[in-house]
Design an enzyme around this catalytic site. Sequence first.
Site, PDB file in Angstrom:
ATOM      1  N   GLU A  26       0.816  -1.215   0.000  1.00 21.69           N
ATOM      2  CA  GLU A  26       0.000   0.000   0.000  1.00 21.69           C
ATOM      3  C   GLU A  26       0.851   1.266   0.000  1.00 21.69           C
ATOM      4  O   GLU A  26       1.836   1.386   0.731  1.00 21.69           O
ATOM      5  CB  GLU A  26      -0.915  -0.006   1.226  1.00 21.69           C
ATOM      6  CG  GLU A  26      -2.358   0.239   0.921  1.00 21.69           C
ATOM      7  CD  GLU A  26      -2.959  -0.836   0.018  1.00 21.69           C
ATOM      8  OE1 GLU A  26      -3.113  -0.556  -1.187  1.00 21.69           O
ATOM      9  OE2 GLU A  26      -3.246  -1.929   0.499  1.00 21.69           O
ATOM     10  N   SER A  60     -27.477   3.185 -15.969  1.00 22.84           N
ATOM     11  CA  SER A  60     -26.927   2.394 -14.879  1.00 22.84           C
ATOM     12  C   SER A  60     -28.041   1.913 -13.972  1.00 22.84           C
ATOM     13  O   SER A  60     -28.999   2.662 -13.697  1.00 22.84           O
ATOM     14  CB  SER A  60     -25.931   3.232 -14.064  1.00 22.84           C
ATOM     15  OG  SER A  60     -25.591   2.591 -12.855  1.00 22.84           O
ATOM     16  N   GLY A 114     -18.187   2.695  -2.118  1.00 24.53           N
ATOM     17  CA  GLY A 114     -17.437   3.318  -1.043  1.00 24.53           C
ATOM     18  C   GLY A 114     -16.542   2.392  -0.252  1.00 24.53           C
ATOM     19  O   GLY A 114     -16.030   2.776   0.793  1.00 24.53           O
ATOM     20  N   ALA A 115     -16.327   1.178  -0.744  1.00 19.11           N
ATOM     21  CA  ALA A 115     -15.529   0.210   0.007  1.00 19.11           C
ATOM     22  C   ALA A 115     -14.057   0.235  -0.374  1.00 19.11           C
ATOM     23  O   ALA A 115     -13.264  -0.535   0.162  1.00 19.11           O
ATOM     24  CB  ALA A 115     -16.092  -1.192  -0.192  1.00 19.11           C
ATOM     25  N   GLY A 116     -13.682   1.089  -1.315  1.00 21.44           N
ATOM     26  CA  GLY A 116     -12.288   1.156  -1.723  1.00 21.44           C
ATOM     27  C   GLY A 116     -11.832  -0.031  -2.540  1.00 21.44           C
ATOM     28  O   GLY A 116     -10.663  -0.433  -2.485  1.00 21.44           O
ATOM     29  N   LEU A 117     -12.740  -0.593  -3.348  1.00 22.75           N
ATOM     30  CA  LEU A 117     -12.430  -1.787  -4.137  1.00 22.75           C
ATOM     31  C   LEU A 117     -12.269  -1.461  -5.612  1.00 22.75           C
ATOM     32  O   LEU A 117     -12.403  -2.323  -6.474  1.00 22.75           O
ATOM     33  CB  LEU A 117     -13.517  -2.841  -3.934  1.00 22.75           C
ATOM     34  CG  LEU A 117     -13.717  -3.290  -2.484  1.00 22.75           C
ATOM     35  CD1 LEU A 117     -14.860  -4.280  -2.373  1.00 22.75           C
ATOM     36  CD2 LEU A 117     -12.435  -3.900  -1.915  1.00 22.75           C
ATOM     37  N   GLU A 152      -8.917   8.481 -16.348  1.00 20.40           N
ATOM     38  CA  GLU A 152      -9.242   8.938 -14.999  1.00 20.40           C
ATOM     39  C   GLU A 152      -8.410  10.157 -14.619  1.00 20.40           C
ATOM     40  O   GLU A 152      -8.884  11.057 -13.941  1.00 20.40           O
ATOM     41  CB  GLU A 152      -9.035   7.810 -13.991  1.00 20.40           C
ATOM     42  CG  GLU A 152      -9.662   8.105 -12.648  1.00 20.40           C
ATOM     43  CD  GLU A 152      -9.994   6.873 -11.836  1.00 20.40           C
ATOM     44  OE1 GLU A 152     -10.568   7.031 -10.746  1.00 20.40           O
ATOM     45  OE2 GLU A 152      -9.696   5.744 -12.287  1.00 20.40           O
ATOM     46  N   ASP A 164      -4.795  -0.123  -9.950  1.00 18.79           N
ATOM     47  CA  ASP A 164      -6.178  -0.587 -10.002  1.00 18.79           C
ATOM     48  C   ASP A 164      -6.554  -1.065 -11.395  1.00 18.79           C
ATOM     49  O   ASP A 164      -7.199  -2.109 -11.572  1.00 18.79           O
ATOM     50  CB  ASP A 164      -7.126   0.534  -9.566  1.00 18.79           C
ATOM     51  CG  ASP A 164      -6.934   0.933  -8.121  1.00 18.79           C
ATOM     52  OD1 ASP A 164      -6.216   0.219  -7.395  1.00 18.79           O
ATOM     53  OD2 ASP A 164      -7.494   1.964  -7.710  1.00 18.79           O
ATOM     54  N   TYR A 216      -4.437  12.298   1.493  1.00 16.99           N
ATOM     55  CA  TYR A 216      -3.646  11.627   0.466  1.00 16.99           C
ATOM     56  C   TYR A 216      -2.594  12.572  -0.101  1.00 16.99           C
ATOM     57  O   TYR A 216      -1.432  12.216  -0.283  1.00 16.99           O
ATOM     58  CB  TYR A 216      -4.541  11.137  -0.671  1.00 16.99           C
ATOM     59  CG  TYR A 216      -5.446   9.971  -0.328  1.00 16.99           C
ATOM     60  CD1 TYR A 216      -5.205   9.165   0.778  1.00 16.99           C
ATOM     61  CD2 TYR A 216      -6.538   9.663  -1.118  1.00 16.99           C
ATOM     62  CE1 TYR A 216      -6.034   8.097   1.092  1.00 16.99           C
ATOM     63  CE2 TYR A 216      -7.376   8.602  -0.824  1.00 16.99           C
ATOM     64  CZ  TYR A 216      -7.113   7.820   0.281  1.00 16.99           C
ATOM     65  OH  TYR A 216      -7.940   6.767   0.578  1.00 16.99           O
TER      66      TYR A 216
END
Length: 375
Positions: A26, A60, A114-117, A152, A164, A216
């Site tokens: 990480e 969606s 929102g789970a950071g996946l 992105e 990612d 961050y």
Amino acid sequence: MSFQDVFGTAPDGSWRAPGRVNLIGEHTDYNDGLVLPIALPNRILVTAARRDDGRIAVASSGHPGVVEFAIDELAPGSVGDWAAYPAGAAWILRESGYPIGGANLLVDSDLPSGAGLSSSAALLCATSVALLGLRDIEVDPAEVARLAQKAENQYVGAPVGLMDQMASMCCTAGHALFFDIRAMATDQIPFDPPADDLALLVVDVKAPHRHVDGEYAARRQSCEQAAAELGVPALRSIAFEDLDDALARLTDDVVRRRVRHVVTEIRRVEDAVTLMRAGKLREVGPLFTASHASLRDDFEITVPELDVAVDTALAAGALGARMTGGGFGGCIIALVEAAAAEPVLAAIEKAFAEHGFSAPAALNAPPSAGASRVS
């Protein structure tokens, strides 16, 4: 919601791209470091049909309405909100010279929000492979990942790295993706916990992300400041054996701790890969735990929910546990004996109730394949 219901026609096919968790490594990615993600079975699914008018309409299952735009008129910022991601995928493919055409796209997902996946990376990758697949255009998966990152960065405006997207495009079932960011090289590392009577729990702690963007940015700035002071292009250039000397040359204690995390985390990735190649998956667990301690104490990106989940998992018998993702919320992973999976999860649920936290949610996380056509 079906494609027929939204667009009134049958689709030409469906393409998927998975979310990911990073096993270890990480916050080394923007230091030219090493990461070790796996793809999840949870995915973004894009069902698509060709159209010949140069326009894309996207709907969606998670958002009302249909957003439509002309491919030739796309520019950064021209489409906002969630539809910026499929628009960004179309924009970067057009800018890169790929002859994509119009399409109707229906987006569905079983990735928790929102789970950071890495749902944003998965959406960009799934849209990209759908638009390319509709025209039978073959592109190397790593190139699609790089294009998705550019979309992105440049269209959505998020300064993300490449991990990612590479995980979403390039992972294979039963393996972790060893990604050397400096060398831009990958290797498939055997990682199949069920084959060793193990399980990898992914637990969404349901913690609201707190001041994420500024935090961050501050950590990235600290890493860049340290590299400049030490005269290296990135912290990856500091060998583990030279860490003590490098730390002694830094005067700011916060910067010193950030450097210690990055350099020791890179070493932990190397050690994890060595153990996985040798089939010693149980011995990887303590590396997870050491990583979490470093992220908590040196990089300071955990929150109480993450720490309680990790501590409880270890107390309940997990072989190792750590937060995964950017931090300040998101998920933990825990490597456990298969028979201990339910008791460990039950212990975390009990601890969260006692602390007054929101109930956590667990995901099944067998290492899965990257993006593909599914129909």
